[in-house]
Design a protein around this motif. Structure first.
Motif, PDB file in Angstrom:
ATOM      1  N   GLN A   1     -14.911 -17.006 -19.655  1.00  0.00           N
ATOM      2  CA  GLN A   1     -14.369 -16.267 -18.612  1.00  0.00           C
ATOM      3  C   GLN A   1     -15.485 -15.932 -17.626  1.00  0.00           C
ATOM      4  OE1 GLN A   1     -13.441 -15.818 -21.729  1.00  0.00           O
ATOM      5  NE2 GLN A   1     -11.175 -15.179 -21.942  1.00  0.00           N
ATOM      6  N   LEU A   2     -16.628 -15.300 -18.221  1.00  0.00           N
ATOM      7  CA  LEU A   2     -17.665 -14.970 -17.395  1.00  0.00           C
ATOM      8  C   LEU A   2     -18.263 -16.080 -16.873  1.00  0.00           C
ATOM      9  CD1 LEU A   2     -19.419 -12.520 -16.197  1.00  0.00           C
ATOM     10  CD2 LEU A   2     -20.937 -12.714 -18.321  1.00  0.00           C
ATOM     11  N   HIS A   3     -18.406 -17.179 -17.594  1.00  0.00           N
ATOM     12  CA  HIS A   3     -19.146 -18.532 -17.087  1.00  0.00           C
ATOM     13  C   HIS A   3     -18.479 -19.027 -15.812  1.00  0.00           C
ATOM     14  CE1 HIS A   3     -18.236 -22.873 -17.097  1.00  0.00           C
ATOM     15  NE2 HIS A   3     -19.445 -23.051 -17.624  1.00  0.00           N
ATOM     16  N   ASP A   4     -17.164 -19.054 -15.949  1.00  0.00           N
ATOM     17  CA  ASP A   4     -16.266 -19.426 -14.876  1.00  0.00           C
ATOM     18  C   ASP A   4     -16.409 -18.734 -13.521  1.00  0.00           C
ATOM     19  OD1 ASP A   4     -15.453 -21.469 -16.495  1.00  0.00           O
ATOM     20  OD2 ASP A   4     -13.297 -20.771 -16.799  1.00  0.00           O
ATOM     21  N   LYS A   5     -16.375 -17.371 -13.960  1.00  0.00           N
ATOM     22  CA  LYS A   5     -16.627 -16.399 -12.782  1.00  0.00           C
ATOM     23  C   LYS A   5     -18.031 -16.331 -12.112  1.00  0.00           C
ATOM     24  CE  LYS A   5     -14.357 -12.724 -11.830  1.00  0.00           C
ATOM     25  NZ  LYS A   5     -13.294 -12.677 -10.962  1.00  0.00           N
ATOM     26  N   MET A   6     -19.046 -16.918 -12.754  1.00  0.00           N
ATOM     27  CA  MET A   6     -20.396 -16.859 -12.443  1.00  0.00           C
ATOM     28  C   MET A   6     -20.643 -18.284 -11.484  1.00  0.00           C
ATOM     29  SD  MET A   6     -23.130 -14.859 -14.817  1.00  0.00           S
ATOM     30  CE  MET A   6     -23.068 -15.833 -16.450  1.00  0.00           C
ATOM     31  N   PHE A   7     -19.836 -19.295 -12.039  1.00  0.00           N
ATOM     32  CA  PHE A   7     -19.945 -20.580 -11.346  1.00  0.00           C
ATOM     33  C   PHE A   7     -19.332 -20.573 -10.076  1.00  0.00           C
ATOM     34  CE2 PHE A   7     -21.905 -22.916 -15.075  1.00  0.00           C
ATOM     35  CZ  PHE A   7     -22.985 -23.386 -14.355  1.00  0.00           C
ATOM     36  N   GLN A   8     -18.164 -19.887 -10.032  1.00  0.00           N
ATOM     37  CA  GLN A   8     -17.261 -19.669  -8.925  1.00  0.00           C
ATOM     38  C   GLN A   8     -18.097 -18.830  -7.820  1.00  0.00           C
ATOM     39  OE1 GLN A   8     -13.872 -17.675 -10.482  1.00  0.00           O
ATOM     40  NE2 GLN A   8     -13.217 -19.749 -11.432  1.00  0.00           N
ATOM     41  N   ASN A   9     -19.199 -18.149  -8.150  1.00  0.00           N
ATOM     42  CA  ASN A   9     -19.723 -17.360  -7.204  1.00  0.00           C
ATOM     43  C   ASN A   9     -21.300 -17.463  -7.287  1.00  0.00           C
ATOM     44  OD1 ASN A   9     -17.480 -15.438  -6.345  1.00  0.00           O
ATOM     45  ND2 ASN A   9     -17.066 -15.434  -8.567  1.00  0.00           N
ATOM     46  N   PHE A  10     -21.399 -18.661  -7.508  1.00  0.00           N
ATOM     47  CA  PHE A  10     -23.032 -18.918  -8.099  1.00  0.00           C
ATOM     48  C   PHE A  10     -24.068 -18.614  -6.990  1.00  0.00           C
ATOM     49  CE2 PHE A  10     -22.014 -23.167  -5.946  1.00  0.00           C
ATOM     50  CZ  PHE A  10     -23.341 -23.271  -5.233  1.00  0.00           C
ATOM     51  N   THR A  11     -23.772 -18.523  -5.797  1.00  0.00           N
ATOM     52  CA  THR A  11     -24.388 -18.270  -4.698  1.00  0.00           C
ATOM     53  C   THR A  11     -24.639 -16.722  -4.456  1.00  0.00           C
ATOM     54  OG1 THR A  11     -22.579 -18.379  -2.885  1.00  0.00           O
ATOM     55  CG2 THR A  11     -24.215 -20.251  -3.162  1.00  0.00           C
TER      56      THR A  11
END
Length: 182
Positions: A73-83
């Motif tokens: 869940q955190l992995h996906d959230k961070m990659f969706q907002n990586f910038t």
């Protein structure tokens, strides 16, 4: 790990949460897992690069999320907002995915998770990983990171697994003695 533990094909991904190429690869990896739901699993390995200011902190945060069963869940959230990764956003997203923030903060400060990140970095160094993303399918470095490239390699691995000779059971001592001629 995403996908079945006993899958005959494993993809190992060495990745960095602030890497634009890693973020761009996420949709392809999701497509691969959907196309091969029983045959493939994905193992994520931390490989934060020094050129990314918050990559190491994001890696440790994902491990803290893993302790609470919410790594992906955190992995996906961070990659969706990586910038937009920053210390405050990592905390905000950890809260959004439902982490116990007291436990999360303790884990982040304990230093134990840093050791786990270091182990993944050492594994990467041992596999001659120099940048991110670097992927391996059943131990073979992936060159073509398109969906078609993954599919071709996975189908080759599945075919090789089907045609591999089955291990011959060892003879029992009694059977071995009866086959000896006097």
């Amino acid at each position: 790990m995403r996908g079945p533990k006993e899958a005959p094909v494993s993809i190992i991904e060495f990745s960095d949460f602030q890497c634009p190429y890693c973020a761009g690869l996420e949709s392809t990896l999701d497509q691969v897992l959907k196309a091969f739901p029983k045959e493939v699993n994905l193992i994520y390995k931390q490989f934060p690069l020094n050129i990314h200011q918050y990559a190491r902190q994001a890696a440790v945060a994902s491990m803290a999320a893993h302790q609470q069963g919410k790594f992906w869940q955190l992995h996906d959230k961070m990659f969706q907002n990586f910038t937009a990764i920053s210390e405050e956003n990592i905390k905000k997203w950890a809260k959004e995915v439902g982490l116990n923030m007291g436990d999360f903060e303790k884990s982040m400060q304990s230093g134990a998770l840093e050791t786990m990140v270091q182990k993944d970095l050492a594994d990467g160094a041992g596999a001659r990983v120099l940048g991110t993303p670097t992927l391996f399918i059943n131990g073979k470095r992936v060159q073509d990171r398109s969906f078609e490239g993954f599919k071709k390699t996975i189908l080759e691995e599945l075919a090789a697994a089907r045609t591999a000779p089955k291990p011959v059971p060892a003879k029992t001592p009694a059977a071995a003695r009866s086959s000896v001629k006097n």
